[in-house]
Design a protein around this motif. Structure first.
Motif: not given
Lengths: 175, 205
Positions: A144, A150, A168-169, A171-174
């Motif tokens: 990240d 992660r 998805p991970l 995306q979640r982490l930006g």
């Protein structure tokens, strides 16, 4: 008397459930102690520009994926088309750790099958691989913006794994 | 005849010796393979002892000491290097677990997650023992012993199992006819209540 009659059946069902769960586990999947910890530091020469070194610290502020690969690794061939495709869509910067490989073979391999990596670094001795707990190439790490690992995926990436775990991970982490 | 016998004896001898040949050849190979590279045997002994405690990640049922996988050799070199640099066994093990987790240890530490692993076998033994205790107790309380005390009674019971109940008690000559002259004929003592309404002597083969 009835309870006694059904005891063997109950035992069998319990055993079947336990074995069923056991069958679904992957004994080769070593739980990584890295997840949630800072990515181990290294400074390695880049494959294409051996004079220039790359370190994880240089990538702070970005979400990035580290893919451990080698030209001698058969499973890497299997995941390679997916990596090339992902690099085209430019969702996330992909860095390669060329593990215990000969630079000439590695470069030729990338020339032949395409180079999905923003940059690859040469870990000729395999020391950095050990620092990352690599035991089966290919392996893939998601790191990240703060430089924390992660996710670690062992074995070739597949579209399913990418869609289920990594995308998805990221995306979640930006990323 | 004599030459034939001798030939067979020779063949038999070769057959007997063959495994030893294999064995000898095998040990010769092993001896050629295992060359102690150690300039320092004490260090090498420590390296081997420590790598026997560590699991090879590639071939997961072998220790680092046993494995010839590339990674195992690298890791063993790491062990050697670090011990040479004066690190303690504990530090080397920490180095490995930092990278590969407790999974590399053949002797995992006792933690909440490994508690079942450590106490599981004892627990199973305890459960099995308790179950056995209960079953034996129940059996002693309820049913008569399967084999009664007297030899005559037990042979009577056995004979009953072996022999279909005859409608009429056979005579001795009939019995000999049926079972041959070797038949052992036991005149069993009958307990007070006759079984199946018969009070006849019982044969035992």
């Amino acid at each position: 008397v009835k309870a006694r009659l059904f005891a063997p059946l109950a035992g069998f069902v319990l055993l079947a459930i336990m074995l069923g769960i056991g069958l679904r586990l992957n004994p080769r999947e070593v739980p990584s102690p890295f997840v949630g910890k800072p990515a181990p530091a290294f400074s390695l020469p880049q494959l294409h520009r051996p004079g220039e070194h790359l370190a994880p610290a240089d990538l702070k502020g970005k979400v990035w994926v580290l893919n451990v690969w080698a030209s001698w690794c058969v499973a890497c061939r299997a995941e390679h088309p997916l990596l090339v495709e992902l690099s085209r869509s430019a969702k996330v910067p992909l860095y390669g750790l060329n593990y215990k490989d000969d630079s000439r073979n590695a470069l030729e391999w990338l020339l032949r099958f395409g180079d999905p990596y923003t940059a690859s670094v040469s870990d000729t001795s395999g020391r950095v691989g050990i620092d990352y707990g690599v035991y089966g190439v290919p392996e893939t790490f998601v790191i990240d913006k703060a430089g924390v690992v992660r996710l670690k995926h062992i074995g070739p990436l597949t579209p399913e794994v990418w869609a289920r775990d990594l995308e998805p991970l990221i995306q979640r982490l930006g990323g | 005849m004599a030459t034939r016998l001798r030939r067979w004896r020779w063949r038999f001898g070769v057959a007997l010796l063959a495994p030893w040949w294999w064995f000898a050849a095998g040990t010769a190979c092993a001896a050629a393979e295992a060359q102690p590279t150690a300039a320092d045997p004490a260090l090498e002994a420590r390296v081997n002892a420590l790598s026997a405690e560590l699991r090879c990640l590639v071939c997961q049922n072998q220790s680092l000491a046993d494995s010839h996988a590339d990674l195992a050799i690298d890791l063993k070199n790491q062990v050697r290097e670090q011990l040479k640099a004066g690190r303690s066994d504990r530090q080397v093990i920490d180095y490995m677990t930092d990278r590969y987790g407790d999974f590399v240890l053949y002797r995992p530490p006792v933690k909440a997650t490994t508690l079942l692993l450590w106490v599981g076998p004892a627990l199973l033994l305890l459960c099995g023992g308790a179950l056995l205790w209960r079953m034996l107790g129940a059996r002693a309380r309820t049913s008569a012993p399967y084999f009664p005390f007297g030899a005559t009674r037990s042979s009577a019971g056995l004979a009953e199992l072996l022999e279909p109940t005859p409608d009429e008690t056979p005579t001795v000559s009939e019995r000999v006819e049926r079972h041959g002259s070797d038949a052992i004929i036991v005149d069993a003592y009958q307990p007070s209540a006759p079984r199946n309404g018969r009070t006849a002597p019982i044969t035992l083969d």
